[in-house]
Each structure stands twice: as structure tokens, then as C-alpha cells.
Design a protein around this motif. Structure first.
Motif, PDB file in Angstrom:
ATOM      1  N   GLN A 176     160.421 102.927  29.321  1.00  0.00           N
ATOM      2  CA  GLN A 176     160.042 102.505  30.681  1.00  0.00           C
ATOM      3  C   GLN A 176     159.064 101.321  30.611  1.00  0.00           C
ATOM      4  O   GLN A 176     157.902 101.431  31.004  1.00  0.00           O
ATOM      5  N   PRO A 177     159.532 100.179  30.117  1.00  0.00           N
ATOM      6  CA  PRO A 177     158.600  99.053  29.927  1.00  0.00           C
ATOM      7  C   PRO A 177     157.972  98.545  31.213  1.00  0.00           C
ATOM      8  O   PRO A 177     156.799  98.155  31.217  1.00  0.00           O
ATOM      9  N   PHE A 197     156.401  92.114  26.272  1.00  0.00           N
ATOM     10  CA  PHE A 197     155.931  90.738  26.139  1.00  0.00           C
ATOM     11  C   PHE A 197     156.208  89.895  27.386  1.00  0.00           C
ATOM     12  O   PHE A 197     155.300  89.271  27.944  1.00  0.00           O
ATOM     13  N   ASP A 198     157.466  89.849  27.800  1.00  0.00           N
ATOM     14  CA  ASP A 198     157.810  89.005  28.950  1.00  0.00           C
ATOM     15  C   ASP A 198     157.219  89.529  30.257  1.00  0.00           C
ATOM     16  O   ASP A 198     157.012  88.759  31.200  1.00  0.00           O
ATOM     17  N   LEU A 199     156.944  90.825  30.301  1.00  0.00           N
ATOM     18  CA  LEU A 199     156.397  91.422  31.522  1.00  0.00           C
ATOM     19  C   LEU A 199     154.909  91.145  31.686  1.00  0.00           C
ATOM     20  O   LEU A 199     154.378  91.213  32.798  1.00  0.00           O
ATOM     21  N   LEU A 200     154.224  90.850  30.580  1.00  0.00           N
ATOM     22  CA  LEU A 200     152.762  90.695  30.626  1.00  0.00           C
ATOM     23  C   LEU A 200     152.279  89.287  30.282  1.00  0.00           C
ATOM     24  O   LEU A 200     151.098  88.980  30.472  1.00  0.00           O
ATOM     25  N   ARG A 201     153.157  88.433  29.790  1.00  0.00           N
ATOM     26  CA  ARG A 201     152.711  87.140  29.265  1.00  0.00           C
ATOM     27  C   ARG A 201     152.079  86.238  30.319  1.00  0.00           C
ATOM     28  O   ARG A 201     151.273  85.364  29.975  1.00  0.00           O
ATOM     29  N   ARG A 218     153.108  97.783  34.339  1.00  0.00           N
ATOM     30  CA  ARG A 218     152.339  97.911  35.593  1.00  0.00           C
ATOM     31  C   ARG A 218     151.071  98.722  35.361  1.00  0.00           C
ATOM     32  O   ARG A 218     150.003  98.395  35.892  1.00  0.00           O
ATOM     33  N   ALA A 219     151.197  99.784  34.570  1.00  0.00           N
ATOM     34  CA  ALA A 219     150.031 100.624  34.281  1.00  0.00           C
ATOM     35  C   ALA A 219     148.969  99.828  33.526  1.00  0.00           C
ATOM     36  O   ALA A 219     147.774  99.909  33.838  1.00  0.00           O
ATOM     37  N   LEU A 260     148.392  88.418  24.792  1.00  0.00           N
ATOM     38  CA  LEU A 260     148.675  89.576  23.948  1.00  0.00           C
ATOM     39  C   LEU A 260     148.542  89.204  22.475  1.00  0.00           C
ATOM     40  O   LEU A 260     149.074  88.176  22.040  1.00  0.00           O
ATOM     41  N   ILE A 261     147.850  90.041  21.735  1.00  0.00           N
ATOM     42  CA  ILE A 261     147.772  89.914  20.277  1.00  0.00           C
ATOM     43  C   ILE A 261     148.343  91.212  19.694  1.00  0.00           C
ATOM     44  O   ILE A 261     147.666  92.252  19.697  1.00  0.00           O
ATOM     45  N   ALA A 262     149.595  91.164  19.250  1.00  0.00           N
ATOM     46  CA  ALA A 262     150.257  92.347  18.685  1.00  0.00           C
ATOM     47  C   ALA A 262     150.153  92.273  17.171  1.00  0.00           C
ATOM     48  O   ALA A 262     150.704  91.357  16.547  1.00  0.00           O
TER      49      ALA A 262
END
Length: 303
Positions: free
Chosen positions: A283-284, A75-79, A289-290, A84-86
Motif C-alpha cells: 500500500q505505497p 520514491f515517486d510519491l514523496l520526491r 500519505r502517512a 529521501l536518503i535510502a
């Protein structure tokens, strides 16, 4: 002697079951319900977490006995770059448990699609983990105009499956011990799903609490309405850009399954080193990154 052994087994089972609700209650303390939103889809209350406000939308779909918190390490890496809709699929997490309709993967995909429509999401990327990858594939097959890219994370699509589970008291007790027993689930989580050094007791307890809420009827419904064979027959028809991410050390769906999947669908494979069945936990940063690379490259490559 036989009576003694029988009673020993009975008392052992009672003891194992007795600690489960206590651990589940303990796990509830680590769940922040304020992070969830809810919508009613097809008569079912569906829970989801919305994170970030980036220009591209990514729907995250969890696997069997999972829930939306399986993605919280991302979450914090992509926000900052994505919205994001989880989703908690029907029967799991905080979503509705009383499911009267056949709980096939395709039905769950239709539920996710209706949720997206209700949230006014015209186009979106989809990531499905484990069983959720099958839900994501159905979504891409049924609504390709809306799905901008498809990301499959440690998919079980190539594994053999059982089409039914005997619906009797012995099976229910056995499944109860397997899926709801704290000690067994903790061992599976540490030994099979992630690298042991990444185990976090509070995170596990929270997930154990959520899994504990899923009734056996949901598991039977899933097994009785499994549509994986039908999905295999149609997987070659997937037309949206497809990408596969796999944990190098996955013991649940071994890496060779990725090779099988690659033979069925046109896709690119990215292997995450030193990661198990839940690479987004092991490996978040690498997974984040991927994901960003996939999404933004797929945008730039669209005609």
C-alpha cells in the motif's frame, strides 16, 4: 536404499543451488546502478540513493536481508515534498560486505549518522523498517538533537531473538539454503512478506540478486553482535516524536507486536489495511500519505 536416499538429497541440493546464481544474474539486469551514490564511512563503502529535493530530509533504513530498493515504491510519491536518503546498511545491497567490526544495530546506526554528517544533514527524520527500526531507534537515542521525528515500520523489537548461531559447516549450508535459495525466498516473499497479488517478478529478482551478494559471515556477525536486549532497556528514553506504522496483515511481526511497542515508548500508531510486512509495497500510497502527515505535523508541533 539408504544410499539412494542420501544421493537423492545430495543431487536435490546441488540442483537447487545450481539455479540460484543464474537467477541472481538475471536479477542484476533489473538493477540500475546509476541511481546510487557512495561514501566511505569508517573504512566501509556505503551505498545510498538520494531522491527528491524537498525541504525536509527523511532517511530510510531497510530491514534484515533488505536494501534501499525496498522503498522504491515510495520514491515517486514523496520526491516532490521530501528529500529521501535510502541507505544500504553495511553488509547489504551495494554497500561493503567485508565487515571486520562487530555488526551491531547500534554500530549500523552510527554508520548512518556519520553518513548524514558527511552529506551535511544537520537535522532529519528517520524511518526504519523491521530490523532497520532498531537501527533507527539507536540513532534517535544517540543523536536526538539531529533526529526531528522517528517512524517505526513493522518493528520486530518485541519478538524473541537468538543471541548466537552455531558457526559450523552444517549451519552454513542450512543458512545458504534458506537465505540464498531462489525458490524458497520467492515463496517467503509472496506468502509472508507481501500480499501475493502485489508480487512483481522483476522487482523480486532484483532484490534476490542483491540478497545473494550478502555472505554468510555478515549474517553470523549480525547474530553474534545483536544488541536488541540493550535497546529494549533504553527504549523508554527515546525523546523525539515517535510514530508507528504497521501492516494490518503482517505475519512476520504480527500487529500485537505494535501494542507491545506502544507500551514501551510514547508513540502514535497507524495501521495500514490490507498490507503485510512490507506495507510500502502493498500500500505505497497509504504509507506515503502517512509519512507526509507525520513529518509535516511533527514540524508544526515543534516548539
Amino acid at each position: 536404499m539408504k544410499a539412494f536416499l542420501l544421493w537423492s538429497v545430495v543431487f536435490s541440493v546441488i540442483f537447487l543451488l545450481s539455479i540460484d546464481p543464474l537467477k541472481a544474474v538475471e536479477g542484476e539486469k533489473f538493477l540500475d546502478r546509476s541511481l546510487y551514490d557512495f561514501e566511505t564511512i569508517d573504512g566501509l563503502k556505503i551505498a545510498y540513493q538520494k531522491v527528491g529535493d524537498g525541504p525536509e530530509v527523511l532517511i530510510l533504513i531497510h530491514g534484515f536481508m533488505g536494501n534501499s530498493t525496498n522503498f522504491e515504491y515510495l520514491f515517486d510519491l514523496l520526491r516532490n515534498d521530501l528529500t529521501l536518503i535510502a541507505v544500504d546498511l553495511p553488509g547489504f545491497g551495494l554497500s561493503e560486505k567485508n565487515i571486520k567490526k562487530p555488526l551491531s544495530r547500534r554500530y549500523m546506526a552510527q554508520t548512518v549518522a556519520k553518513l548524514a554528517e558527511k552529506l551535511n544533514l544537520d537535522h532529519y527524520h528517520v524511518l526504519g523498517h523491521s530490523m532497520g527500526s532498531e537501527v533507527a531507534m539507536w540513532l534517535a537515542l544517540d543523536d536526538p538533537a539531529r533526529v526531528k521525528s522517528l517512524i517505526l515500520l513493522d518493528s520486530p523489537i518485541c519478538l524473541s531473538e537468538r543471541n548466537s548461531i552455531p558457526n559450523n559447516i552444517f549451519t552454513k549450508v542450512g543458512l545458504r539454503l534458506i537465505f540464498m535459495n531462489y525458490n524458497f525466498q520467492k515463496k517467503v516473499f509472496k506468502d509472508m512478506l507481501i500480499n501475493e497479488q502485489n508480487f512483481d517478478e522483476k522487482y523480486f529478482l532484483k532484490n534476490y540478486y542483491l540478497a545473494y551478494q550478502t555472505p554468510m559471515e555478515v549474517i553470523f556477525n549480525l547474530a553474534e553482535n545483536q544488541d536488541t536486549p540493550q535497546l529494549r532497556e533504553n527504549i523508554g528514553k527515546i525523546s523525539v516524536p515517535t510514530f508507528i506504522i504497521w501492516g494490518e496483515k503482517d505475519e512476520v511481526t504480527p500487529l500485537k507486536s505494535a501494542e507491545c511497542l506502544l507500551s514501551a515508548v510514547k508513540a502514535k500508531l497507524l495501521v495500514i489495511p490490507d498490507a503485510g510486512h512490507l506495507p510500502m509495497i502493498d500500500q505505497p500510497h497509504a504509507v506515503a500519505r502517512a509519512i507526509e502527515g507525520i513529518i509535516f505535523s511533527s514540524i508544526s508541533n515543534r516548539p
